[in-house]
Enzyme design. Structure first.
Site, short mmCIF file in Angstrom:
data_model
loop_
_atom_site.label_atom_id
_atom_site.label_comp_id
_atom_site.label_asym_id
_atom_site.label_seq_id
_atom_site.Cartn_x
_atom_site.Cartn_y
_atom_site.Cartn_z
N LYS A 328 0.83 -1.22 0.00
CA LYS A 328 0.00 0.00 0.00
C LYS A 328 0.86 1.27 0.00
CE LYS A 328 -3.98 -2.10 2.28
NZ LYS A 328 -4.97 -2.04 3.35
N GLY A 399 -4.48 -0.33 17.72
CA GLY A 399 -3.54 -0.63 16.63
C GLY A 399 -2.93 0.65 16.10
P1 NAP Z 1 -0.34 -3.97 10.22
O1 NAP Z 1 0.01 -2.74 9.46
O2 NAP Z 1 0.58 -5.11 10.24
O3 NAP Z 1 -0.61 -3.53 11.75
C1 NAP Z 1 -0.97 -4.45 12.72
C2 NAP Z 1 -1.27 -3.73 14.02
O4 NAP Z 1 -1.80 -4.70 14.91
C3 NAP Z 1 -0.05 -3.12 14.70
O5 NAP Z 1 -0.47 -1.98 15.37
C4 NAP Z 1 0.36 -4.22 15.69
O6 NAP Z 1 0.97 -3.75 16.85
C5 NAP Z 1 -0.98 -4.78 16.08
N1 NAP Z 1 -0.91 -6.18 16.50
C6 NAP Z 1 -0.59 -7.24 15.72
N2 NAP Z 1 -0.68 -8.38 16.42
C7 NAP Z 1 -1.04 -8.02 17.68
C8 NAP Z 1 -1.27 -8.75 18.88
N3 NAP Z 1 -1.16 -10.08 18.91
N4 NAP Z 1 -1.63 -8.07 19.97
C9 NAP Z 1 -1.74 -6.72 19.96
N5 NAP Z 1 -1.54 -5.98 18.86
C10 NAP Z 1 -1.19 -6.62 17.73
O7 NAP Z 1 -1.73 -4.54 9.71
P2 NAP Z 1 -2.96 -3.72 9.10
O8 NAP Z 1 -2.84 -3.62 7.65
O9 NAP Z 1 -3.13 -2.49 9.90
O10 NAP Z 1 -4.17 -4.73 9.38
C11 NAP Z 1 -4.64 -4.96 10.70
C12 NAP Z 1 -5.94 -5.72 10.64
O11 NAP Z 1 -6.93 -4.92 10.05
C13 NAP Z 1 -5.86 -6.97 9.76
O12 NAP Z 1 -5.64 -8.08 10.56
C14 NAP Z 1 -7.18 -7.05 9.06
O13 NAP Z 1 -7.95 -8.07 9.64
C15 NAP Z 1 -7.83 -5.72 9.34
N6 NAP Z 1 -8.21 -5.06 8.07
C16 NAP Z 1 -9.49 -5.21 7.66
C17 NAP Z 1 -9.92 -4.60 6.51
C18 NAP Z 1 -11.34 -4.77 6.07
O14 NAP Z 1 -11.67 -4.35 4.96
N7 NAP Z 1 -12.19 -5.32 6.90
C19 NAP Z 1 -9.03 -3.82 5.74
C20 NAP Z 1 -7.71 -3.69 6.19
C21 NAP Z 1 -7.32 -4.32 7.36
P3 NAP Z 1 2.52 -3.42 16.95
O15 NAP Z 1 2.66 -2.01 16.42
O16 NAP Z 1 2.81 -3.55 18.38
O17 NAP Z 1 3.22 -4.44 16.08
#
Ligand code: NAP
Length: 554
Positions: A328, A399
């Site tokens: 992205k 997050g």
């Molecule tokens: P990302 O950039 O990798 O960020 C992940 C975030 O989650 C970081 O803040 C991370 O914390 C935190 N995290 C990961 N594992 C964790 C755990 N076990 N306990 C506590 N915090 C944790 O990922 P992203 O792109 O933001 O996506 C995150 C989620 O959003 C995805 O899993 C997805 O399901 C959802 N999403 C949904 C849609 C939709 O259309 N519904 C679209 C996009 C994303 P740290 O900073 O501490 O690593």
């Protein structure tokens, strides 16, 4: 002539092969390929030679007979990687001669270019088995002359193409290699465009799916599809069901626009299911494919080279794509750095620092592209539906990654006060500083929050993978029961995780009597905006919902 759809069948038992051919016919195949290389043992194998004759005589569909040599480095439409026949050439060519002379011969015999090149005698025998201009007998079997390379694009590709063209008795050319990148498809399409006779040009493996689905766009002679997934005889080969129903193979033509989802990994994405169903519903001449771009070395170099090639290929009609992890940020960077065309960057993409949507239009010199972040709208739309105005609302975001960033910036832009809670506090502080550094209509400054602080929010959004099926924190709730228990009863809990549809957080919030929003609603909202950006038409969101539920496990 429309591109034919051929189902390859590995023949171990001829009766089972005929059953499979019947099924292929019922599912909509035009042709079957019988791969006899593990059945026929060569010299003195009279029994199996007879079995092959029976197969040809009783085949419910016109057929290709292939006895792929183990020495051929490849096997599109065949037993995965390599051929299975390690008998002598003379025996299999003798069998072909017999088959060619049958009253009802196979429609095609597939012989490797390398086999023909091995011996003038073999070549002579092959030519006797097939119809061609100099054939004195009245035969109706045609020769498919083939080249495969399982390792990658043949280093001597042009030499091989020249050798194929020089063989006048070949009615059809087939060239297949293991695609190493999406760019290989573009060269395969070029081969199709420059063909001097019916040609099959296919990429093996995950990167080659595009060449299989888009064969009709470039006039490919045929494409292969397997009856079922586990029966896929070549890696990356779609099932006949996917080809006909998901990618609508029969409706692909020269003018079909190409869309897709760029990411890594991307094979399991639900996006092709919903967007292709949407295109069908509004009769849009477009097809949407998984577009894998590896993440090695961060992925930027792969992304830059591949997206540049897709945009530069004026025959492809590449009209836009979704972009997901880890690209992205790369899409936004590409839009900022590319000088080959005109770029428009949606303000929300610029403000979040990431874009998940590309729209390509052919207006302007060299075309015009725009990039957007529809995740932001995916968060805002469901909230607006429940709350109306978002300005002045107090919203907690769990997050600090990509999804959290899109949600927090969009909410701050909408005038909400945003609290960020993240496992790694530093990243929460960075995001807060980023938001507070943006010019905008913020009600109050964003701030870092502890989990208990979130209890005071009107909305809490989980933008982490906590609770996601298959993730590290599967089965866990992103918010503790002690926090949920003291929230106002009008509060809204929004989980961006969409698999499972009811995460532990959503379940706990529902039990507490709070309003909930699931990740599927967000997914559909962001996809609906993409659809509108590409087609200019409203997305059939009810259909999107049904397709998503059918595609993802409940
Ligand atoms: P990302 O950039 O990798 O960020 C992940 C975030 O989650 C970081 O803040 C991370 O914390 C935190 N995290 C990961 N594992 C964790 C755990 N076990 N306990 C506590 N915090 C944790 O990922 P992203 O792109 O933001 O996506 C995150 C989620 O959003 C995805 O899993 C997805 O399901 C959802 N999403 C949904 C849609 C939709 O259309 N519904 C679209 C996009 C994303 P740290 O900073 O501490 O690593």
């Amino acid at each position: 002539m429309p591109t034919l759809l051929c189902v390859p069948i590995m023949v171990e038992n001829p009766h089972e092969a005929l059953d499979a051919a019947l099924l292929a016919r019922a599912r909509g195949a035009d042709l079957v390929e019988y791969r006899i290389d593990t059945l026929f043992q060569g010299e003195h194998d009279e029994a199996n030679a007879k079995a092959v004759e029976m197969l040809v005589a009783e085949s419910p569909l016109p057929c290709i007979i292939t006895c792929r040599s183990a020495s051929e480095s490849g096997g599109i439409g065949g037993v995965g990687e390599r051929g299975g026949y390690d008998g002598d050439d003379a025996s299999r060519i003798a069998l072909f001669e017999k088959l060619g002379a049958l009253d009802h011969p196979p429609r095609y015999l597939d012989v490797e270019l390398a086999t023909l090149a091995r011996s003038a005698n073999l070549r002579q025998k092959v030519l006797l088995a097939v119809e061609h201009d100099k054939q004195p007998r009245d035969l109706s079997t045609s020769l498919i002359l083939s080249v495969h390379d399982f390792d990658g694009r043949p280093a001597d590709l042009f030499k091989k193409l020249g050798a194929l063209r020089a063989e006048h008795a070949a009615r059809v050319h087939k060239i297949a290699w293991r695609a190493r990148s999406l760019r290989d498809n573009l060269e395969l399409f070029e081969i199709l465009r420059e063909r001097d006779r019916p040609t099959i040009a296919l990429g093996m493996g995950e990167f080659g799916l595009m060449s299989r689905v888009l064969a009709p766009k470039f006039g490919g002679f045929l494409t292969f599809a397997s009856l079922r997934d586990e029966a896929a005889t070549a890696p990356g080969q779609p099932t006949i069901d996917d080809l006909l129903n998901l990618y609508r193979f029969r409706s692909i033509d020269r003018r079909t626009r190409v869309y897709g989802v760029i990411g890594w990994p991307v094979a399991q994405s639900a996006s092709p299911h919903i967007h292709n169903a949407g295109f069908e519903a509004i009769e849009w001449n477009g097809v949407y494919l998984p577009l894998p771009i590896p993440a090695t070395g961060g992925g930027w170099e792969h992304f830059k080279a591949t997206l540049g090639a897709l945009l530069d290929d004026r025959h492809l009609d590449f009209s836009g794509c979704s972009v997901t992890i880890p690209h992205k940020g790369h899409l936004l960077r590409f839009a900022r750095e590319d000088r080959s065309r005109e770029w428009v960057i949606d303000p929300i993409a610029a403000r979040t620092g990431a874009a998940n949507t590309l729209v390509v239009s052919d207006e302007g010199e060299g075309g015009r592209c725009s990039v957007h972040n529809t995740d932001a709208e995916g968060v805002l739309a469901p909230l607006r539906e429940r709350l109306g105005v978002l300005s002045g609302r107090r919203v907690g975001v769990i997050g600090a990654g990509g999804a959290a960033r899109a949600a927090a910036v969009a909410l701050a832009d909408a005038g909400a006060t945003v609290l960020i809670h993240n496992r790694t506090g530093e990243r929460a502080s960075e995001l807060v500083a980023h938001i507070n550094g943006l010019e905008g209509p913020h009600e109050g400054p964003a701030s870092v929050a502890s989990a208990p602080d979130l209890a005071s929010c009107e909305v809490v959004i989980n933008a982490t993978p906590i609770g996601m099926t298959g993730g590290d924190a599967e089965g866990e709730s992103a918010l503790d029961a002690s926090v949920l228990g003291v929230m106002d009863e009008t509060a809204i809990i929004f989980d961006t995780v969409y698999n499972p549809p009811e995460t532990p957080l959503i379940r706990a919030a529902s039990e507490r009597g709070l309003t909930t929003i699931g990740g599927r609603e967000m997914f559909i909202a962001q996809a609906a905006l993409q659809f509108r950006l590409w087609t200019g038409r409203e997305a059939p969101v009810a259909l999107f919902g049904r397709v998503l539920d059918e595609t993802l496990p409940r």
